[in-house]
Design a protein around this motif. Structure first.
Motif, PDB file in Angstrom:
ATOM      1  N   ALA A  16      29.539  41.171  28.715  1.00  0.00           N
ATOM      2  CA  ALA A  16      30.897  41.051  28.333  1.00  0.00           C
ATOM      3  C   ALA A  16      31.345  41.803  27.070  1.00  0.00           C
ATOM      4  O   ALA A  16      32.498  42.373  27.016  1.00  0.00           O
ATOM      5  CB  ALA A  16      31.323  39.602  28.033  1.00  0.00           C
ATOM      6  N   ASN A  68      39.682  40.418  34.126  1.00  0.00           N
ATOM      7  CA  ASN A  68      39.494  39.128  34.678  1.00  0.00           C
ATOM      8  C   ASN A  68      37.774  39.009  34.587  1.00  0.00           C
ATOM      9  O   ASN A  68      37.238  37.909  34.273  1.00  0.00           O
ATOM     10  CB  ASN A  68      39.977  39.042  36.174  1.00  0.00           C
ATOM     11  N   ILE A  69      37.049  39.973  35.208  1.00  0.00           N
ATOM     12  CA  ILE A  69      35.670  39.854  35.174  1.00  0.00           C
ATOM     13  C   ILE A  69      35.055  39.722  33.605  1.00  0.00           C
ATOM     14  O   ILE A  69      34.212  38.744  33.230  1.00  0.00           O
ATOM     15  CB  ILE A  69      34.960  41.107  35.847  1.00  0.00           C
ATOM     16  N   ALA A  70      35.647  40.523  32.626  1.00  0.00           N
ATOM     17  CA  ALA A  70      35.238  40.639  31.528  1.00  0.00           C
ATOM     18  C   ALA A  70      35.361  39.277  30.884  1.00  0.00           C
ATOM     19  O   ALA A  70      34.451  38.493  30.151  1.00  0.00           O
ATOM     20  CB  ALA A  70      35.783  41.611  30.577  1.00  0.00           C
ATOM     21  N   LEU A 106      43.801  32.456  36.773  1.00  0.00           N
ATOM     22  CA  LEU A 106      42.221  32.270  36.241  1.00  0.00           C
ATOM     23  C   LEU A 106      42.401  31.823  34.811  1.00  0.00           C
ATOM     24  O   LEU A 106      41.401  31.143  34.679  1.00  0.00           O
ATOM     25  CB  LEU A 106      41.974  33.995  36.116  1.00  0.00           C
ATOM     26  N   ILE A 162      33.361  47.955  37.413  1.00  0.00           N
ATOM     27  CA  ILE A 162      33.648  46.343  37.830  1.00  0.00           C
ATOM     28  C   ILE A 162      33.726  45.347  36.533  1.00  0.00           C
ATOM     29  O   ILE A 162      34.651  44.738  36.420  1.00  0.00           O
ATOM     30  CB  ILE A 162      32.263  45.815  38.677  1.00  0.00           C
ATOM     31  N   ILE A 163      32.580  45.467  35.573  1.00  0.00           N
ATOM     32  CA  ILE A 163      32.910  44.829  34.483  1.00  0.00           C
ATOM     33  C   ILE A 163      33.929  45.018  33.365  1.00  0.00           C
ATOM     34  O   ILE A 163      34.525  44.143  32.631  1.00  0.00           O
ATOM     35  CB  ILE A 163      31.381  44.882  33.465  1.00  0.00           C
ATOM     36  N   THR A 164      34.488  46.226  33.386  1.00  0.00           N
ATOM     37  CA  THR A 164      35.708  46.486  32.594  1.00  0.00           C
ATOM     38  C   THR A 164      36.890  45.846  33.139  1.00  0.00           C
ATOM     39  O   THR A 164      38.113  46.069  32.666  1.00  0.00           O
ATOM     40  CB  THR A 164      35.607  47.961  32.356  1.00  0.00           C
ATOM     41  N   ASP A 165      36.969  45.357  34.486  1.00  0.00           N
ATOM     42  CA  ASP A 165      38.210  44.681  34.684  1.00  0.00           C
ATOM     43  C   ASP A 165      38.251  43.358  33.909  1.00  0.00           C
ATOM     44  O   ASP A 165      37.473  42.762  33.567  1.00  0.00           O
ATOM     45  CB  ASP A 165      38.032  44.119  36.173  1.00  0.00           C
ATOM     46  N   CYS A 224      25.235  37.358  29.967  1.00  0.00           N
ATOM     47  CA  CYS A 224      26.393  37.584  30.286  1.00  0.00           C
ATOM     48  C   CYS A 224      27.402  37.900  29.100  1.00  0.00           C
ATOM     49  O   CYS A 224      28.249  38.761  28.988  1.00  0.00           O
ATOM     50  CB  CYS A 224      27.060  36.287  30.795  1.00  0.00           C
ATOM     51  N   VAL A 241      35.509  36.327  32.393  1.00  0.00           N
ATOM     52  CA  VAL A 241      34.566  35.262  33.129  1.00  0.00           C
ATOM     53  C   VAL A 241      33.405  35.557  32.454  1.00  0.00           C
ATOM     54  O   VAL A 241      32.819  34.300  32.087  1.00  0.00           O
ATOM     55  CB  VAL A 241      34.709  35.234  34.649  1.00  0.00           C
ATOM     56  N   LEU A 242      32.760  36.452  32.293  1.00  0.00           N
ATOM     57  CA  LEU A 242      31.652  36.714  31.859  1.00  0.00           C
ATOM     58  C   LEU A 242      31.449  36.317  30.235  1.00  0.00           C
ATOM     59  O   LEU A 242      30.334  35.694  30.034  1.00  0.00           O
ATOM     60  CB  LEU A 242      31.260  38.289  31.837  1.00  0.00           C
TER      61      LEU A 242
END
Length: 478
Positions: free
Chosen positions: A323, A287-289, A390, A282-285, A319, A291-292
């Motif tokens: 990230a 977009n997620i990285a 984004l 999840i966090i290696t997406d 966060c 935002v974090l």
């Protein structure tokens, strides 16, 4: 000559066997029984060992990256320990990181246990990096309604525009030249390298090398039925059970020699990726990285501006660390990261320096460009990066947050002091007594010693204009 008959006692002594003879007979029976049990266990051991061990099933969905490569490596290691007959990789991917894809291919080629890549379920795809994995597998299969191909590195599609799709050659160009023009020398070099790599995999597995060439140079694709006809995959089956029946008795070549598969009716154990792998996925997406990272930067920034708030600092620190963990395994472009941070710095400066919006506009521009180039497209096999909506939304939100919150902070800084020693300045009190240039005044319900350059009458109003220790400097209110 006189003879004597043997006595009763002597006869009994000859007829009675010695006492240890019974012990020997009982010991012999026990030994025979023990040997019988050992023989029975030895005969039953091959029957137990002959029971086929289950195959391992690994699901790889989404972008091929560090997490997928780690999962495959662990699955192959587990298969060796458990002596599994084969590993099935159920694949559905749009592509992924080139470095992770090459790591996975090396693991597959070096595996003594056959690896079957199964593009499934229906509607799945093995695009870009997925095509390389299909070609590298010992056996390849697809479910009906799936497709593969489009292995052109997307960063080479349109010169100067990372992440754009490759240009499709026109029919006229195909007639004039067997190889479509791929642009500058650097782009041709990368395309040739990718094409040669996929062709080499095709030669190893005796698959169609011509399609491998087209998949890289022309972004060609094949459906499941077309892939079987062109010898890109071996079988098309609807599920794993049918797959095991279809590949039974097939011979595959591994690094340890040829292996004949015995998979009919084989049980399958699905590998649970675990919560750590799911969290990392999840966090290696990107977009997620992204935002974090923004939450972390702004949280720490607001904590520095308002010491003691605690919550922004804690949330921002967590966060930011998460990230950075994600960015450490992603193809980060440090130039893009520098532009992103510079843009945030300009937005912060806009709240403190009256630049009439120049710093703010420059900050937004640097932020957007830095976010766009945050990840290196040359290290991916498909459009890998932060989504445009984004980026624009984050830029607008960052501008509003920074300018708005910093503006409120500046207004608060210019307000009159409400606490502490400075709060007394400007306060109005009542003169209680006065002699010459000194006396006493009541301010905020407290009696203070006071002094003034002028004589003040008892009962008059006086304004505090200074303070030295516990003595106030006042002046008469007109």
């Amino acid at each position: 000559m006189r003879r004597f008959a043997p006595t009763r006692k002597a006869c009994c002594a000859r007829d009675t066997p010695p006492a240890h003879a019974g012990v020997l007979r009982r010991g012999g029976r026990c030994a025979v029984t023990l040997i019988t049990l050992l023989v029975a266990l030895a005969l039953s051991a091959p029957a137990q060992d002959s029971k086929p061990r289950p195959a391992l099933l690994l699901d790889l969905n989404g972008v091929i990256g560090f997490v997928a490569a780690d999962q495959l490596s662990k699955a192959l290691a587990r298969a060796k320990v458990e002596e599994a007959p084969l590993v099935i990789v159920r694949l559905d991917t749009p592509g992924g990181l080139l470095s992770s894809t090459r790591d996975m291919i090396r693991d597959i080629l070096a595996s003594p246990i056959p690896v079957v890549v199964y593009v499934a379920p229906s509607g799945a795809r093995a695009a870009s990096a997925g095509t390389y994995l299909v070609y590298a597998s010992h056996l390849a299969a697809m479910a009906p309604g799936t497709h593969l191909g489009a292995a052109t590195p997307v960063s080479l599609g349109v010169p100067g525009l990372p992440g754009s799709p490759p240009q499709q050659p026109t029919p006229d160009k195909d007639k004039k030249s067997p190889e479509p023009d791929t642009g500058p020398a650097a782009e041709r070099k990368a395309v040739n390298d990718a094409a040669a790599y996929l062709r080499s995999l095709a030669e190893i597995r005796n698959r169609d090398a011509d399609f491998a060439e087209k998949a890289v140079r022309e972004a060609a694709t094949l459906t499941a039925s077309e892939a079987v006809k062109q010898r890109v995959v071996e079988v098309v089956v609807p599920d794993v059970a049918e797959l095991l029946n279809a590949i039974d008795a097939r011979k595959v070549a591994t690094v340890s020699g040829d292996v004949t598969l015995s998979t009919k009716g084989l049980t399958v154990v699905e590998i649970d990726p675990g919560w750590k792998a799911q969290l990392m996925s999840i966090i290696t997406d990107p977009n997620i990285a992204f935002v974090l990272m923004l939450i972390g930067i702004y949280g720490i920034l607001f904590e520095f501006m308002n010491p003691g708030a605690v919550a922004p600092g804690i949330i921002g620190g967590i966060c930011l660390i998460v990230a950075l963990t994600a960015l450490s395994v992603l193809p980060l472009n440090y130039g893009g990261l520098a532009l992103l941070l510079f843009g945030i710095a300009l937005l912060v400066a806009e709240a403190f320096v009256p630049s009439f919006g120049v710093l703010g506009l420059g900050g937004i521009a640097a932020f957007v460009v830095g976010a766009f180039f945050l990840f290196d497209p040359a290290e991916t096999s498909f459009g890998f990066g932060v989504a445009w909506p984004l980026i624009l939304g984050a830029a607008a939100t960052s501008a509003l947050l920074v300018i708005g919150i910093m503006g409120f902070a500046l207004k608060a800084r210019h307000r009159a002091v409400r606490t502490g020693a400075e709060e007394m300045i400007g306060s109005v009190g009542e003169v209680l007594s006065w002699i010459g240039t000194q006396g006493q005044v009541r301010v905020h319900g407290e009696i203070w010693a006071a002094r003034s350059d002028h004589s003040l009458a008892r009962g008059r109003k006086a304004r505090v204009i200074g303070r030295v220790g516990l003595t106030l400097t006042v002046e008469e209110v007109a």
